[in-house]
Design a protein around this motif. Sequence first.
Motif, PDB file in Angstrom:
ATOM      1  N   UNK A 154       6.704 -10.709  28.846  1.00  0.00           N
ATOM      2  CA  UNK A 154       7.556  -9.534  28.995  1.00  0.00           C
ATOM      3  C   UNK A 154       7.294  -8.522  27.880  1.00  0.00           C
ATOM      4  N   UNK A 155       7.539  -7.249  28.213  1.00  0.00           N
ATOM      5  CA  UNK A 155       7.460  -6.204  27.201  1.00  0.00           C
ATOM      6  C   UNK A 155       6.104  -5.556  27.066  1.00  0.00           C
ATOM      7  N   UNK A 156       5.169  -5.864  27.946  1.00  0.00           N
ATOM      8  CA  UNK A 156       3.844  -5.281  27.851  1.00  0.00           C
ATOM      9  C   UNK A 156       2.915  -6.078  26.960  1.00  0.00           C
ATOM     10  N   UNK A 157       1.636  -5.698  26.986  1.00  0.00           N
ATOM     11  CA  UNK A 157       0.627  -6.484  26.270  1.00  0.00           C
ATOM     12  C   UNK A 157       0.883  -6.533  24.770  1.00  0.00           C
ATOM     13  N   UNK A 158       1.278  -5.433  24.156  1.00  0.00           N
ATOM     14  CA  UNK A 158       1.440  -5.420  22.698  1.00  0.00           C
ATOM     15  C   UNK A 158       2.493  -6.439  22.258  1.00  0.00           C
ATOM     16  N   UNK A 159       3.564  -6.558  23.022  1.00  0.00           N
ATOM     17  CA  UNK A 159       4.602  -7.538  22.674  1.00  0.00           C
ATOM     18  C   UNK A 159       4.082  -8.957  22.857  1.00  0.00           C
ATOM     19  N   UNK A 160       3.347  -9.182  23.925  1.00  0.00           N
ATOM     20  CA  UNK A 160       2.767 -10.513  24.169  1.00  0.00           C
ATOM     21  C   UNK A 160       1.774 -10.857  23.074  1.00  0.00           C
ATOM     22  N   UNK A 161       0.972  -9.890  22.693  1.00  0.00           N
ATOM     23  CA  UNK A 161      -0.037 -10.084  21.646  1.00  0.00           C
ATOM     24  C   UNK A 161       0.617 -10.439  20.314  1.00  0.00           C
ATOM     25  N   UNK A 162       1.670  -9.712  19.957  1.00  0.00           N
ATOM     26  CA  UNK A 162       2.354  -9.984  18.688  1.00  0.00           C
ATOM     27  C   UNK A 162       2.968 -11.381  18.669  1.00  0.00           C
ATOM     28  N   UNK A 163       3.547 -11.785  19.786  1.00  0.00           N
ATOM     29  CA  UNK A 163       4.162 -13.109  19.864  1.00  0.00           C
ATOM     30  C   UNK A 163       3.117 -14.220  19.770  1.00  0.00           C
ATOM     31  N   UNK A 164       1.871 -13.939  20.174  1.00  0.00           N
ATOM     32  CA  UNK A 164       0.821 -14.964  20.243  1.00  0.00           C
ATOM     33  C   UNK A 164       0.184 -15.273  18.895  1.00  0.00           C
ATOM     34  N   UNK A 165       0.484 -14.506  17.850  1.00  0.00           N
ATOM     35  CA  UNK A 165      -0.192 -14.728  16.562  1.00  0.00           C
ATOM     36  C   UNK A 165       0.273 -16.040  15.931  1.00  0.00           C
ATOM     37  N   UNK A 166      -0.682 -16.904  15.599  1.00  0.00           N
ATOM     38  CA  UNK A 166      -0.343 -18.250  15.120  1.00  0.00           C
ATOM     39  C   UNK A 166      -1.035 -18.621  13.814  1.00  0.00           C
ATOM     40  N   UNK A 167      -1.782 -17.714  13.184  1.00  0.00           N
ATOM     41  CA  UNK A 167      -2.544 -18.118  11.997  1.00  0.00           C
ATOM     42  C   UNK A 167      -1.636 -18.558  10.854  1.00  0.00           C
ATOM     43  N   UNK A 168      -0.478 -17.907  10.684  1.00  0.00           N
ATOM     44  CA  UNK A 168       0.447 -18.349   9.637  1.00  0.00           C
ATOM     45  C   UNK A 168       0.967 -19.752   9.929  1.00  0.00           C
ATOM     46  N   UNK A 169       1.226 -20.027  11.194  1.00  0.00           N
ATOM     47  CA  UNK A 169       1.671 -21.367  11.598  1.00  0.00           C
ATOM     48  C   UNK A 169       0.594 -22.410  11.324  1.00  0.00           C
ATOM     49  N   UNK A 170      -0.648 -22.052  11.572  1.00  0.00           N
ATOM     50  CA  UNK A 170      -1.760 -22.971  11.312  1.00  0.00           C
ATOM     51  C   UNK A 170      -1.835 -23.298   9.827  1.00  0.00           C
ATOM     52  N   UNK A 171      -1.736 -22.294   8.989  1.00  0.00           N
ATOM     53  CA  UNK A 171      -1.810 -22.527   7.537  1.00  0.00           C
ATOM     54  C   UNK A 171      -0.636 -23.393   7.056  1.00  0.00           C
ATOM     55  N   UNK A 172       0.531 -23.150   7.615  1.00  0.00           N
ATOM     56  CA  UNK A 172       1.718 -23.896   7.209  1.00  0.00           C
ATOM     57  C   UNK A 172       1.618 -25.369   7.575  1.00  0.00           C
ATOM     58  N   UNK A 173       0.947 -25.680   8.681  1.00  0.00           N
ATOM     59  CA  UNK A 173       0.899 -27.057   9.191  1.00  0.00           C
ATOM     60  C   UNK A 173      -0.474 -27.710   9.052  1.00  0.00           C
ATOM     61  N   UNK A 174      -1.363 -27.078   8.306  1.00  0.00           N
ATOM     62  CA  UNK A 174      -2.762 -27.493   8.287  1.00  0.00           C
ATOM     63  C   UNK A 174      -2.977 -28.940   7.873  1.00  0.00           C
TER      64      UNK A 174
END
Length: 288
Positions: A252-272
């Motif tokens: 929902x909310x168009x591609x830019x909103x979907x794209x922003x929600x999909x960012x996971x690199x911080x999560x990867x670093x936190x759980x590496x």
Amino acid sequence: MVDGAGRQFQTGRLLIFMRWVAPVLYAVLAAAGVFLLAVVTKQPRHDRDWYPHLSRLPHVELQDGVFSIAPYGNWTYTEDAPEEMIWSGVPPHRISDVRRVWFVMEPHPGLAVMAHTFVMFEFGEGDLVGLTIEARKETRETYSAMGGAFNKFELMYYWASPRDLMTRRAVMMDRDLFMYPLQLSQAEAEAYLTSLLEKTASIERRPRFYNTLTSNCTNELAKAADLPWHPAFILTGGADRALYGQGRISGEGGFEAVHAKAEVDACVRENAFRPEAAFNAALIACAE
């Protein structure tokens, strides 16, 4: 009307061209011919001095809807280098048990039109199997898009744990990562996984060249899914937007909103540095 002096001048210019310019052109054409001949006659091989993480070609066992893979990359990474260089295997899985397919984008820093892409197959709680399609580089080689268009690299389907694929990029290489669930029916997900396993087995039997235009990380994935052609499968930085436009990524909310929600690199670093199953569960929770 050209007089005698004019004809002599033109003749002199032609002689100068033939004496100085023509040999250079002939040499350039001859060099181009030798280069193209070398390109078209070069044969892909498996027995080169590869980068360590690309050194082991995966072997796929596939029969009656059950597959296994070995060796399977399960490396871990710090900010500076690989920490544990572990090779394991994917135990037998039923293709029909695949629940979801995830598409991952790693944008190229400073070059928005380019990105690396890969996929992960989800089977159950904390059970993810990853695949990245690579230009298989030899030691001391660096990636070149131009070289990749002229048989510089072999093609490799590298199966590895999501922790391997994600921490290499987010932790060691400090890259951004975006992770999207693909909108596939159960039949499409099973056919997609089967196709990629079969292509992996085919490359083991007969090596192929990577090609920047026709056999790169993204269009190999797109061809296996039988997706309609899109320019973003060459200019890969737009692959996620193209899949959104084709209805294979939704939200929902168009591609830019979907794209922003999909960012996971911080999560990867936190759980590496969590155990593999815990890392996978955390990764899915961040992307949902």
